[in-house]
Structure formats: structure tokens, C-alpha cells
Design a protein around this motif. Structure first.
Motif, mmCIF file in Angstrom:
data_model
loop_
_atom_site.group_PDB
_atom_site.id
_atom_site.type_symbol
_atom_site.label_atom_id
_atom_site.label_comp_id
_atom_site.label_asym_id
_atom_site.label_seq_id
_atom_site.Cartn_x
_atom_site.Cartn_y
_atom_site.Cartn_z
ATOM 1 N N VAL A 48 -8.871 0.272 -10.931
ATOM 2 C CA VAL A 48 -8.490 0.511 -9.537
ATOM 3 C C VAL A 48 -9.670 0.407 -8.577
ATOM 4 C CG1 VAL A 48 -6.639 2.029 -10.335
ATOM 5 C CG2 VAL A 48 -8.798 3.029 -9.532
ATOM 6 N N TYR A 97 -13.910 6.349 -10.293
ATOM 7 C CA TYR A 97 -12.657 5.620 -10.376
ATOM 8 C C TYR A 97 -12.512 4.938 -11.731
ATOM 9 C CZ TYR A 97 -12.598 5.963 -5.258
ATOM 10 O OH TYR A 97 -12.593 6.423 -3.968
ATOM 11 N N ARG A 130 0.093 5.789 0.200
ATOM 12 C CA ARG A 130 -0.874 6.874 0.296
ATOM 13 C C ARG A 130 -0.252 8.132 -0.302
ATOM 14 N NH1 ARG A 130 -3.031 10.617 4.869
ATOM 15 N NH2 ARG A 130 -5.263 10.781 4.424
ATOM 16 N N ARG A 151 -9.689 -1.088 -4.903
ATOM 17 C CA ARG A 151 -8.325 -1.087 -4.367
ATOM 18 C C ARG A 151 -7.873 0.314 -3.944
ATOM 19 N NH1 ARG A 151 -4.169 -2.294 -7.599
ATOM 20 N NH2 ARG A 151 -5.186 -1.568 -9.527
ATOM 21 N N PHE A 152 -8.300 1.317 -4.679
ATOM 22 C CA PHE A 152 -7.886 2.697 -4.405
ATOM 23 C C PHE A 152 -9.065 3.484 -3.833
ATOM 24 C CE2 PHE A 152 -4.337 3.149 -7.851
ATOM 25 C CZ PHE A 152 -3.743 1.980 -7.379
ATOM 26 N N ASP A 196 0.350 -0.941 -11.808
ATOM 27 C CA ASP A 196 0.051 0.379 -11.239
ATOM 28 C C ASP A 196 1.261 1.304 -11.291
ATOM 29 O OD1 ASP A 196 -1.850 -1.301 -8.712
ATOM 30 O OD2 ASP A 196 -2.643 -0.215 -10.447
ATOM 31 N N LEU A 243 -1.542 -3.126 -4.356
ATOM 32 C CA LEU A 243 -0.879 -2.598 -5.544
ATOM 33 C C LEU A 243 -0.335 -3.707 -6.431
ATOM 34 C CD1 LEU A 243 0.786 0.467 -3.882
ATOM 35 C CD2 LEU A 243 -0.633 0.570 -5.936
ATOM 36 N N SER A 296 0.827 -1.214 0.000
ATOM 37 C CA SER A 296 0.000 0.000 0.000
ATOM 38 C C SER A 296 0.853 1.251 0.000
ATOM 39 C CB SER A 296 -0.902 0.022 1.248
ATOM 40 O OG SER A 296 -1.792 -1.068 1.277
ATOM 41 N N LEU A 325 -4.895 9.880 -2.066
ATOM 42 C CA LEU A 325 -5.187 8.656 -2.798
ATOM 43 C C LEU A 325 -4.586 7.507 -2.001
ATOM 44 C CD1 LEU A 325 -6.502 7.511 -5.381
ATOM 45 C CD2 LEU A 325 -4.198 7.466 -6.380
ATOM 46 N N GLN A 326 -5.450 6.716 -1.393
ATOM 47 C CA GLN A 326 -5.010 5.516 -0.677
ATOM 48 C C GLN A 326 -5.011 4.362 -1.671
ATOM 49 O OE1 GLN A 326 -3.964 5.065 2.591
ATOM 50 N NE2 GLN A 326 -3.459 2.999 1.890
ATOM 51 N N MET A 327 -3.851 3.769 -1.857
ATOM 52 C CA MET A 327 -3.696 2.701 -2.837
ATOM 53 C C MET A 327 -3.348 1.411 -2.118
ATOM 54 S SD MET A 327 -1.615 4.746 -5.829
ATOM 55 C CE MET A 327 -0.148 4.953 -4.819
#
Length: 120
Positions: A63, A59, A19, A66-67, A89, A85, A17, A80-82
Motif C-alpha cells: 500500500v 506501511y 477514507r 497509495r494509502f 485491497d 484502490l 478512493s 486511513l486515506q486510500m
């Protein structure tokens, strides 16, 4: 003058992850939509996620789930919290804001971009 400054990119393993944060500053009167775009080598820039001033989000299909995009309207911040991954990406992620400055009408402004690399 208006500036958008991103932070939070880096190298992460698949499944990890990150951010991302973006701060808009300067002579800002009002901000409408804020969003994140990405561009991978040899590919066109694409919208990753966007959020309106009222909090409505959209979105890219790749993503979804997931995001997560969020914003702090009082501080002119967007995040943006990812999660989860994937190598695909990997790209330069850029922040965008559609805003009205104190001396001009509505325009799009861009940050300088931050590199996200997903690799083992």
C-alpha cells in the motif's frame, strides 16, 4: 470500558478512493500506536498501516504510495486515506489501538471492522 468504532467503508471502483475513520472512546488514559489491519476471505489478517503517538508511520509494502495514515491525538481519532484502490485491497478493515485505560494497563483494542470492496 473502551470502544473503537470504524466508519467509511463501502464499494468503490478500481482506481477510486475511500477514507476510513476510527474513533476510540471510553475510559482511555493514553494511546500509543494506532493502526489499520485488514483480512481478506481465506487470508490471514495483515497490518496495513500504523502510526505512533509522535506521528511515525509504517506501511505494508503493498500500500506504500497509495494509502496514508493520520491521527488526531486530541480526539483519539485515526484515519486511513486510500487512493488508487485495487481489487486486491478488498477486505474487512479493522482499527487497532494499543492503549492504557484508566482502570488497566496497556492492552490492544479492536474495532468491529468495516468492509471495503473494490470492484467494477
Amino acid at each position: 470500558q473502551v470502544q473503537l468504532v470504524e466508519s467509511g467503508g463501502g464499494l468503490v471502483q478500481p482506481g477510486g478512493s475511500l477514507r476510513l475513520s476510527c474513533a476510540a472512546s471510553g475510559s482511555i488514559f493514553s494511546i500509543n500506536t494506532m493502526g489499520w489491519y485488514r483480512q481478506a476471505p481465506g487470508k490471514q489478517r495483515e497490518l496495513v498501516a500504523a502510526i505512533s503517538s509522535s506521528g511515525r508511520t509504517n506501511y505494508a509494502d503493498s500500500v506504500k504510495g497509495r494509502f496514508t495514515i493520520s491521527r488526531d491525538n486530541a480526539k483519539n481519532l485515526v484515519f486511513l486515506q486510500m487512493n488508487s484502490l485495487k481489487p486486491e485491497d478488498t477486505a474487512v478493515y479493522s482499527c487497532n489501538a494499543h492503549l492504557r485505560s484508566t482502570w488497566s494497563g496497556w492492552n490492544d483494542y479492536w474495532g468491529q471492522g468495516t468492509q471495503v470492496t473494490v470492484s467494477s
